[in-house]
Scaffold this motif. Structure first.
Motif, PDB file in Angstrom:
ATOM      1  N   ALA A  33     -40.725   0.396 -40.381  1.00  0.00           N
ATOM      2  CA  ALA A  33     -41.318  -0.684 -39.598  1.00  0.00           C
ATOM      3  C   ALA A  33     -41.614  -1.893 -40.479  1.00  0.00           C
ATOM      4  O   ALA A  33     -41.969  -1.760 -41.650  1.00  0.00           O
ATOM      5  CB  ALA A  33     -42.609  -0.202 -38.926  1.00  0.00           C
ATOM      6  N   PHE A  34     -41.452  -3.088 -39.919  1.00  0.00           N
ATOM      7  CA  PHE A  34     -41.713  -4.362 -40.583  1.00  0.00           C
ATOM      8  C   PHE A  34     -41.045  -4.434 -41.960  1.00  0.00           C
ATOM      9  O   PHE A  34     -41.664  -4.759 -42.972  1.00  0.00           O
ATOM     10  CB  PHE A  34     -43.221  -4.604 -40.723  1.00  0.00           C
ATOM     11  CG  PHE A  34     -43.559  -6.076 -40.748  1.00  0.00           C
ATOM     12  CD1 PHE A  34     -43.559  -6.815 -39.576  1.00  0.00           C
ATOM     13  CD2 PHE A  34     -43.863  -6.714 -41.932  1.00  0.00           C
ATOM     14  CE1 PHE A  34     -43.861  -8.170 -39.599  1.00  0.00           C
ATOM     15  CE2 PHE A  34     -44.162  -8.068 -41.967  1.00  0.00           C
ATOM     16  CZ  PHE A  34     -44.160  -8.800 -40.791  1.00  0.00           C
ATOM     17  N   SER A  35     -39.762  -4.099 -41.995  1.00  0.00           N
ATOM     18  CA  SER A  35     -38.981  -4.178 -43.224  1.00  0.00           C
ATOM     19  C   SER A  35     -37.537  -4.504 -42.857  1.00  0.00           C
ATOM     20  O   SER A  35     -37.133  -4.358 -41.693  1.00  0.00           O
ATOM     21  CB  SER A  35     -39.038  -2.842 -43.978  1.00  0.00           C
ATOM     22  OG  SER A  35     -38.217  -1.870 -43.335  1.00  0.00           O
ATOM     23  N   PRO A  36     -36.736  -4.951 -43.841  1.00  0.00           N
ATOM     24  CA  PRO A  36     -35.317  -5.220 -43.557  1.00  0.00           C
ATOM     25  C   PRO A  36     -34.581  -3.996 -43.031  1.00  0.00           C
ATOM     26  O   PRO A  36     -33.577  -4.130 -42.329  1.00  0.00           O
ATOM     27  CB  PRO A  36     -34.773  -5.655 -44.932  1.00  0.00           C
ATOM     28  CG  PRO A  36     -35.961  -6.212 -45.646  1.00  0.00           C
ATOM     29  CD  PRO A  36     -37.109  -5.348 -45.212  1.00  0.00           C
ATOM     30  N   ARG A  37     -35.075  -2.792 -43.357  1.00  0.00           N
ATOM     31  CA  ARG A  37     -34.422  -1.577 -42.863  1.00  0.00           C
ATOM     32  C   ARG A  37     -34.497  -1.474 -41.345  1.00  0.00           C
ATOM     33  O   ARG A  37     -33.623  -0.884 -40.705  1.00  0.00           O
ATOM     34  CB  ARG A  37     -35.059  -0.340 -43.502  1.00  0.00           C
ATOM     35  CG  ARG A  37     -34.835  -0.236 -45.007  1.00  0.00           C
ATOM     36  CD  ARG A  37     -35.312   1.104 -45.545  1.00  0.00           C
ATOM     37  NE  ARG A  37     -36.735   1.311 -45.302  1.00  0.00           N
ATOM     38  CZ  ARG A  37     -37.696   0.845 -46.088  1.00  0.00           C
ATOM     39  NH1 ARG A  37     -37.393   0.153 -47.175  1.00  0.00           N
ATOM     40  NH2 ARG A  37     -38.981   1.087 -45.811  1.00  0.00           N
ATOM     41  N   LEU A 151     -51.054 -10.380 -39.652  1.00  0.00           N
ATOM     42  CA  LEU A 151     -51.885  -9.796 -40.708  1.00  0.00           C
ATOM     43  C   LEU A 151     -52.844  -8.766 -40.137  1.00  0.00           C
ATOM     44  O   LEU A 151     -53.084  -7.715 -40.744  1.00  0.00           O
ATOM     45  CB  LEU A 151     -52.650 -10.898 -41.432  1.00  0.00           C
ATOM     46  CG  LEU A 151     -51.802 -11.846 -42.288  1.00  0.00           C
ATOM     47  CD1 LEU A 151     -52.658 -12.974 -42.857  1.00  0.00           C
ATOM     48  CD2 LEU A 151     -51.117 -11.086 -43.420  1.00  0.00           C
ATOM     49  N   SER A 152     -53.389  -9.055 -38.966  1.00  0.00           N
ATOM     50  CA  SER A 152     -54.287  -8.098 -38.322  1.00  0.00           C
ATOM     51  C   SER A 152     -53.529  -6.848 -37.885  1.00  0.00           C
ATOM     52  O   SER A 152     -54.026  -5.727 -38.021  1.00  0.00           O
ATOM     53  CB  SER A 152     -54.970  -8.750 -37.118  1.00  0.00           C
ATOM     54  OG  SER A 152     -55.865  -7.852 -36.494  1.00  0.00           O
ATOM     55  N   ALA A 153     -52.320  -7.026 -37.378  1.00  0.00           N
ATOM     56  CA  ALA A 153     -51.517  -5.885 -36.934  1.00  0.00           C
ATOM     57  C   ALA A 153     -51.148  -4.975 -38.094  1.00  0.00           C
ATOM     58  O   ALA A 153     -51.147  -3.742 -37.968  1.00  0.00           O
ATOM     59  CB  ALA A 153     -50.252  -6.377 -36.232  1.00  0.00           C
ATOM     60  N   LEU A 154     -50.850  -5.564 -39.260  1.00  0.00           N
ATOM     61  CA  LEU A 154     -50.415  -4.774 -40.416  1.00  0.00           C
ATOM     62  C   LEU A 154     -51.529  -3.907 -40.990  1.00  0.00           C
ATOM     63  O   LEU A 154     -51.253  -2.977 -41.755  1.00  0.00           O
ATOM     64  CB  LEU A 154     -49.858  -5.705 -41.498  1.00  0.00           C
ATOM     65  CG  LEU A 154     -48.533  -6.395 -41.163  1.00  0.00           C
ATOM     66  CD1 LEU A 154     -48.140  -7.374 -42.261  1.00  0.00           C
ATOM     67  CD2 LEU A 154     -47.429  -5.371 -40.933  1.00  0.00           C
TER      68      LEU A 154
END
Length: 288
Positions: A33-37, A151-154
């Motif tokens: 999640a939240f990555s280039p992958r 930022l809050s979600a992460l």
């Protein structure tokens, strides 16, 4: 009427694309999640690619709608994307469950509220000239709000809150994309392809749309559709309305007309938050 029609077609297209993208996002490993992958996984999914194709067609419809009508008229119509999304998700669910009564009631509330609100507000187009200063302020405000949501979600694990925050960030991004699209589409219609390809709004629109799409993919990966879709749908409509008024000078009726417009807004909001009770994703959409 044509602007409203193309706006409705946009909502249907976006809803279909959202469901297809959700099918693909549910299969992404949690660690990607939240990555280039995440992008690599999605590019290998026929469902995700099909969703993108549908969304591209919807974007063309949206551009036509924005050329023909105001941002304050076209974007609120996209609220209908939510009931369309849940209807399509229900049809594609593994259990083939029908949308329950509460889902139909919520859909009726949204439709009636939207019709009442638009009839009362009677959005009228303002101007097409936006100063660079106004664009800078809009970009700073929307960019800052998106960053705060991300930022809050992460800081949160998978679940309703994370999905809603990513959905809100995506909504702000899509509203900004629509505002930029209106100017870019107007340039294409009035000055031709050459001016369109050299206009910074064109490339800013593409960049904002791509980033919003990435945020939407993370919203879908983070939690159920009923968590991200209400914030996405309502957020995009509200931010678009604000940008239409502040940037383009779109006008809505005030005075006593605010009463029926407010009633319409309440009905839409009620319907949007009632729809999750339909629980059409008890087992999730079927894979391709």
């Amino acid at each position: 009427m044509l602007a409203a029609l193309f706006g409705l077609l946009t909502a249907i297209g976006n809803a279909t694309g959202t469901v297809l993208q959700r099918i693909a996002a549910r299969r992404v490993p949690a660690g990607d999640a939240f990555s280039p992958r995440l992008v690599r996984h999605l590019l290998r999914s026929p469902a995700w690619l099909g969703g993108i194709a549908v969304i591209v067609v919807a974007a063309v419809c949206q551009a036509l709608a924005l050329v023909l009508g105001s941002l304050a008229l076209v974007q609120p119509i996209l609220v209908t994307e939510l009931p369309f999304t849940l209807l399509i998700a229900s049809a594609l669910s593994q259990s083939r469950r029908r949308l329950p009564t509460v889902g139909w009631v919520a859909t009726a509330l949204i439709a009636c509220g939207l019709g009442l609100g638009l009839a009362a507000a009677a959005p009228a187009e303002g101007h097409n000239q936006v100063t660079l200063t106004d664009w800078a302020l809009a970009l700073a405000a929307t960019g800052g709000a998106m960053a705060a949501c991300v930022l809050s979600a992460l800081t949160r694990g998978r679940g309703m809150a994370r999905a809603a925050l990513f959905g809100t960030a995506s909504a702000i991004g899509y509203a900004l994309t629509a505002a930029l699209m209106k100017t870019a589409a107007g340039t294409l219609a009035q000055r031709g392809v050459g001016a369109f390809l050299t206009d910074w709004h064109t490339y800013a629109c593409v960049a904002a749309g791509a980033w919003s799409l990435f945020l939407l993919a993370n919203a879908m990966e983070s939690g159920p559709l009923v968590a991200s879709q209400p914030s996405l749908t309502l957020g995009e409509a509200l931010v678009s309305l604000a940008l239409g008024i502040l940037l383009y000078g779109d006008q809505v009726r005030t005075g006593w007309w605010l009463v029926p417009a407010g009633v319409g807004a309440v009905l839409v909001t009620w319907g949007v938050f009632l729809l999750p009770r339909a629980e059409v994703e008890s087992r999730g959409p079927a894979g391709p």
